[in-house]
Design a protein around this motif. Structure first.
Motif, PDB file in Angstrom:
ATOM      1  N   TYR A 135       8.114  -1.348 -78.416  1.00  8.96           N
ATOM      2  CA  TYR A 135       9.215  -0.739 -77.665  1.00  8.96           C
ATOM      3  C   TYR A 135       9.114  -1.052 -76.173  1.00  8.96           C
ATOM      4  O   TYR A 135      10.112  -1.401 -75.522  1.00  8.96           O
ATOM      5  CB  TYR A 135       9.221   0.771 -77.890  1.00  8.96           C
ATOM      6  N   SER A 157      10.356  -4.294 -75.152  1.00 10.06           N
ATOM      7  CA  SER A 157      11.816  -4.428 -75.160  1.00 10.06           C
ATOM      8  C   SER A 157      12.465  -3.831 -73.912  1.00 10.06           C
ATOM      9  O   SER A 157      13.679  -3.921 -73.749  1.00 10.06           O
ATOM     10  CB  SER A 157      12.408  -3.762 -76.405  1.00 10.06           C
ATOM     11  N   HIS A 186      18.792  -5.760 -72.397  1.00  7.18           N
ATOM     12  CA  HIS A 186      18.413  -6.644 -73.504  1.00  7.18           C
ATOM     13  C   HIS A 186      17.152  -7.390 -73.110  1.00  7.18           C
ATOM     14  O   HIS A 186      16.989  -7.800 -71.957  1.00  7.18           O
ATOM     15  CB  HIS A 186      19.523  -7.661 -73.801  1.00  7.18           C
ATOM     16  N   SER A 192      11.391 -11.364 -80.966  1.00  4.83           N
ATOM     17  CA  SER A 192      12.178 -10.144 -81.137  1.00  4.83           C
ATOM     18  C   SER A 192      13.269 -10.095 -80.079  1.00  4.83           C
ATOM     19  O   SER A 192      13.138 -10.679 -78.995  1.00  4.83           O
ATOM     20  CB  SER A 192      11.295  -8.896 -81.030  1.00  4.83           C
ATOM     21  N   GLY A 228      15.410  -7.052 -78.302  1.00  2.84           N
ATOM     22  CA  GLY A 228      15.603  -5.623 -78.174  1.00  2.84           C
ATOM     23  C   GLY A 228      16.783  -5.287 -77.293  1.00  2.84           C
ATOM     24  O   GLY A 228      16.928  -5.811 -76.191  1.00  2.84           O
ATOM     25  N   ASN A 282      18.633  -1.863 -75.698  1.00  3.85           N
ATOM     26  CA  ASN A 282      18.494  -0.428 -75.481  1.00  3.85           C
ATOM     27  C   ASN A 282      19.637   0.080 -74.620  1.00  3.85           C
ATOM     28  O   ASN A 282      20.055  -0.578 -73.666  1.00  3.85           O
ATOM     29  CB  ASN A 282      17.165  -0.118 -74.787  1.00  3.85           C
ATOM     30  N   GLY A 305      18.880   2.145 -79.694  1.00  9.08           N
ATOM     31  CA  GLY A 305      18.336   0.804 -79.569  1.00  9.08           C
ATOM     32  C   GLY A 305      18.226   0.107 -80.905  1.00  9.08           C
ATOM     33  O   GLY A 305      18.133   0.743 -81.959  1.00  9.08           O
ATOM     34  N   ARG A 333      16.066  -3.439 -82.532  1.00 10.18           N
ATOM     35  CA  ARG A 333      15.036  -4.409 -82.183  1.00 10.18           C
ATOM     36  C   ARG A 333      14.630  -5.211 -83.425  1.00 10.18           C
ATOM     37  O   ARG A 333      13.576  -4.995 -84.021  1.00 10.18           O
ATOM     38  CB  ARG A 333      13.810  -3.701 -81.595  1.00 10.18           C
ATOM     39  N   ARG A 365      12.979  -8.152 -85.477  1.00 11.44           N
ATOM     40  CA  ARG A 365      11.806  -8.965 -85.160  1.00 11.44           C
ATOM     41  C   ARG A 365      11.475  -9.852 -86.352  1.00 11.44           C
ATOM     42  O   ARG A 365      11.683  -9.475 -87.506  1.00 11.44           O
ATOM     43  CB  ARG A 365      10.608  -8.060 -84.838  1.00 11.44           C
ATOM     44  N   TYR A 399      15.888   0.252 -85.716  1.00 14.31           N
ATOM     45  CA  TYR A 399      16.863   0.878 -84.822  1.00 14.31           C
ATOM     46  C   TYR A 399      16.471   2.333 -84.596  1.00 14.31           C
ATOM     47  O   TYR A 399      15.721   2.947 -85.368  1.00 14.31           O
ATOM     48  CB  TYR A 399      18.295   0.790 -85.368  1.00 14.31           C
TER      49      TYR A 399
END
Length: 795
Positions: free
Chosen positions: A198, A201, A277, A313, A315, A317, A339, A341, A343, A366
């Motif tokens: 996290y 991201s 992003h 990945s 991400g 948010n 969010g 993400r 991967r 998510y």
């Protein structure tokens, strides 16, 4: 005679009026003054005028906390003018003191910067030092850290003083592991691996500051050896304002991130929205050497394993919400977060035993959450009550495909509800009482399915399949009291936490039903004693003590066996119990320029990932390993050797002792080592600046693992553009690609092991940031902003 009689008559008439006014001279007007970053403005000049009495005016200076108060005022109408160097003059509306309104607590007044001076402080950030050493914490101002341009929040932490990020994502602060990471004062409830993903991201450009709290007080959750609080950027200026960020950096793999932050504030409404992003890519090149022995100590065989792992990945948010200033005393807010993400990763490995294999996987992820909050100020003394209600849901899924004809399906769900209330009441000018309650409920579900490939497709392997449910309820309360004297001050508090947990592995046609439950209650006292060595508060000494807990994260309790490669597996441990900390710290600071921190930490029931040797396979599980003793001495300095050169340096000296049992093998290790960090910041002109920083970390101990020394050097340069509304930063991290980790493992049954781990740390990056909006607005707010920075952080 006639004029004299008229004057005498007026004088006698005015005596009763003056007497009446004297009886009513009990009015009061008070408030607080900040800049647009919500920082207090001590020293600002506040002048009070009375239009009906042109000769009346009172002028006072704002205190260190930004507050002011006019007392013993008569009834009537008043106007206030505020001035401060570098800021625009503020002229208030008319205030009225009458029989029904003797006391006026004004909304927080935000002074707007003069056009040129404001931009230098707000945008470029040169007015903020890289590090601020406070009494109970160290603050890292992220915008002043040029070498993290284009990176992410995890790399910001890795470059913060005393912070170390382990390969498994675990974060430590000055040897205190299992650190509790907060985002704007809120826990994430994520495991170490998920938290690391996290933080990768989150673009570094959306971070405002990082607070490093080594001995947290009772108002914080007792979880974790220490606390790292990440503050995201917020813009509270009037009108429509925003900022944007674009960044790109390249190592072996590319990374890029973009962010836009918008804010609109008018009268009683404050609307905000942040969208970011981050694309992340990395590799791990790992080499393992394992040496096996017979029971008589003679060599049996050796195994060399080479692994190449990559992941990518993306991400996204979002954070959006509304603050509504109901009155001068009450603010309510709502915040929505979300969010995604996705991967993907790939692994290939080979060994000198001819065995080789591959793995690839895809993992959707998510999250969504809502926070509702209220802040109310009761009286002019500053008594406040704040409350928060949070609901968060997380969902992860994924499929892994192995060349050994195996497929994993890995869905997981986490649902969180949390409610808290904090009450702060100054009993008088020198004594303050704090109290609060909190309750949280977490429910997780991991449904890990194992499939073997056959001629008819993939069929379930029920012996290796796992369906694990876990729930945890923590109820907490705290109380603390603080007292100030002329030079002494003290604070003592206690937090009580009641934990109720239940785990269950659901049955299938092979695995039986099993479950476990634990309920326990703990007290966590803390105390602080401070002495000011001089009347100017330049030399301050603080002594603190606290007790804390580290609970196993949810995945650590899951017994499911995860495949790493043919020779390496990892699993959880349902029998894992909490780890406990007791720490004492002595801190000395001089004008935020130099200081010394000395601390001792005792850890019992230490949680460590230990390796169990089963034939040629290593299985890594968390265990309650034993005890740990850590003695730390950390001198630091922040000075300007020459004009335009700012130096920040610190050296941490450690003595570590690890004692415990690892699968019937006794571990008794100790080491004395050190860590050195240095950052040099140079300002060549108003628009050009640069940074050169480095770190050296001596050998480390953790359970079975001894890590060799490691070091790093970074460089960056910055140019302000667009009339100082923006900046361009160019940086290179790990210039010599020296961040290569080397581990030796001891206490293994009939085996010795060594590991070399290399990551994509040598990178070249560039970033562009720009601020726009109503930066020179002459509007002023008459609304309450929440009265304290910490409560505003919740909003």
């Amino acid at each position: 005679m006639k004029p004299i009689l008229i004057l005498l008559t007026l004088a006698f008439i005015s005596i009763p009026a003056s007497f009446v006014q004297a009886q009513n001279a009990n009015g009061r007007i008070s408030g607080m003054i900040t800049n647009v970053q919500n920082n207090p403005l001590p020293g600002a000049s506040v002048t009070l005028f009375k239009p009906a009495a042109p000769a009346f005016n009172k002028t006072i200076a704002v205190g260190e906390d930004g507050r002011f108060a006019f007392k013993k005022l008569y009834e009537g109408q008043y106007i206030m003018i505020i001035t401060n160097v570098g800021f625009k003059k503020y002229v208030s509306d008319t205030f009225t003191i009458d029989a029904g309104h003797h006391t006026l607590l004004l909304p927080v007044i935000v002074l707007q910067h003069n056009a040129q001076k404001a931009l230098k402080e707000v945008v470029v950030g040169a007015s903020k030092p890289l590090l601020e050493h406070k009494i109970d914490r160290t603050i890292v101002n992220v915008d002043a850290m040029l070498t993290v341009a284009g990176s992410n929040a995890l790399e910001v932490l890795a470059r913060s003083p005393g912070v170390r990020v382990q390969p498994d994502g675990d974060i430590s602060l000055y040897q205190k592991d299992g650190v509790l990471v907060l985002i704007d004062n809120k826990p994430t409830y994520l495991s170490a691996q998920e938290l690391a993903a996290y933080l990768r991201s989150l673009p570094a450009g959306i971070l405002d500051k990082v607070e490093l709290i080594s001995n947290p007080p009772a108002q914080y959750d007792a979880s974790g050896g220490a606390i790292i609080n990440i503050r995201l950027k917020k813009n509270r200026a009037l009108g429509f304002n925003g900022s944007m960020l674009i960044a790109y950096n390249q190592g072996r793999y590319q990374r890029n991130n973009e962010a836009i932050m918008l804010n609109y504030r008018k009268k009683k409404i404050n609307l905000f929205a942040n969208l970011s992003h981050a694309r992340d890519g990395n590799y791990n090149r790992e080499t393992n050497n394992r040496y096996y022995y017979n029971t008589n100590g003679s060599p049996q065989q050796s195994l060399l394993i080479n692994k190449w792992y990559t992941f990518q990945s993306d991400g996204i948010n979002v954070r959006t919400g509304l603050d509504y200033f109901v009155s001068a005393n009450t603010t309510v807010g709502i915040l929505f977060t979300g969010g995604v993400r996705p991967r993907s990763d790939q692994l290939s490995y080979n060994s000198n035993s001819i065995a080789s294999g591959t793995m690839h996987g895809n993992y959707p992820w998510y999250s969504g959450g809502i926070n509702m909050n209220v802040l109310h100020t009761f009286n002019r003394k500053g008594t406040t009550l704040s409350s928060d209600l949070d609901v968060v849901t997380l969902h992860a899924d994924g499929n892994q495909y192995l060349s050994t004809q195996v497929m994993y399906n890995l869905p997981a769900d986490i649902n969180i509800m949390s409610a808290k209330a904090d009450y702060n009441m100054p009993l008088n000018k020198k004594i303050k009482l704090e109290a609060g309650l909190k309750s949280s409920y977490v429910r997780t579900q991991y449904n890990n399915d194992w499939y073997n490939k056959t001629a008819d497709g993939y069929t379930p392997d029920y012996g290796n399949t796992n369906h694990f449910k876990y729930s945890e309820n923590i109820n907490a309360g705290y109380v603390s009291i603080a007292k100030e004297w002329r030079r002494w001050s003290a604070k003592a508090g206690v937090r009580i936490e009641n934990t109720n947990m239940h785990g269950r592995q659901l049955p299938n046609i092979v695995i039986p039903d099993s479950s476990f439950s634990r309920n326990y209650t703990n007290l966590f006292p803390d105390c602080y004693l401070q002495y000011k060595l001089d009347s100017n508060n330049n030399n301050i000494v603080t002594l603190s003590y606290s007790q804390r807990i580290r609970r196993p994260n949810y995945q650590q309790l899951n017994p499911f066996l995860f495949y790493n490669d043919k020779y390496s597996y990892s699993a959880g441990n349902p029998a894992l119990t909490p780890q406990y900390f007791r720490g004492i710290e002595l801190r000395y600071t001089y004008k935020n320029r130099l200081g010394l921190v000395a601390g001792y930490l005792y850890t019992s029931k230490l949680i460590q990932s230990l390796i169990e040797v089963s034939g040629s396979v290593n299985i890594t599980r968390p265990q309650n390993f034993g005890v740990n003793h850590a003695l730390t001495i950390y001198p630091f300095v922040q000075l300007m050797p020459f004009k335009g050169w700012q130096l920040n340096a610190g050296v941490a000296l450690f003595h570590l002792e690890n004692r415990g049992i690892a699968y019937e093998q006794t571990i008794d290790n100790d080491i004395t080592t050190f860590e050195m960090e240095m950052t040099n910041q140079f300002r060549f002109s108003k628009s050009w600046s640069a940074e050169l920083s480095g770190m050296y970390s001596g050998a480390r101990l953790a359970g079975q693992t001894r890590t060799s020394p490691i070091w790093r050097a970074d460089v960056a340069v910055q140019k302000t553009v667009f009339k100082e509304k923006g900046s361009i930063k160019l940086n290179m991290t790990d210039i010599f690609h020296s961040m290569i980790r080397r581990d030796q493992f001891s206490g293994l049954l009939l085996m010795q092991s060594q590991r070399r781990l290399e990551n994509d740390t040598q990178r070249l990056g560039i970033s562009l940031s720009y601020r726009f909006g109503d930066t020179n607005s002459k509007k002023r707010s008459n609304q309450h902003t929440g009265s304290a920075a910490e409560e505003q952080g919740r909003l």
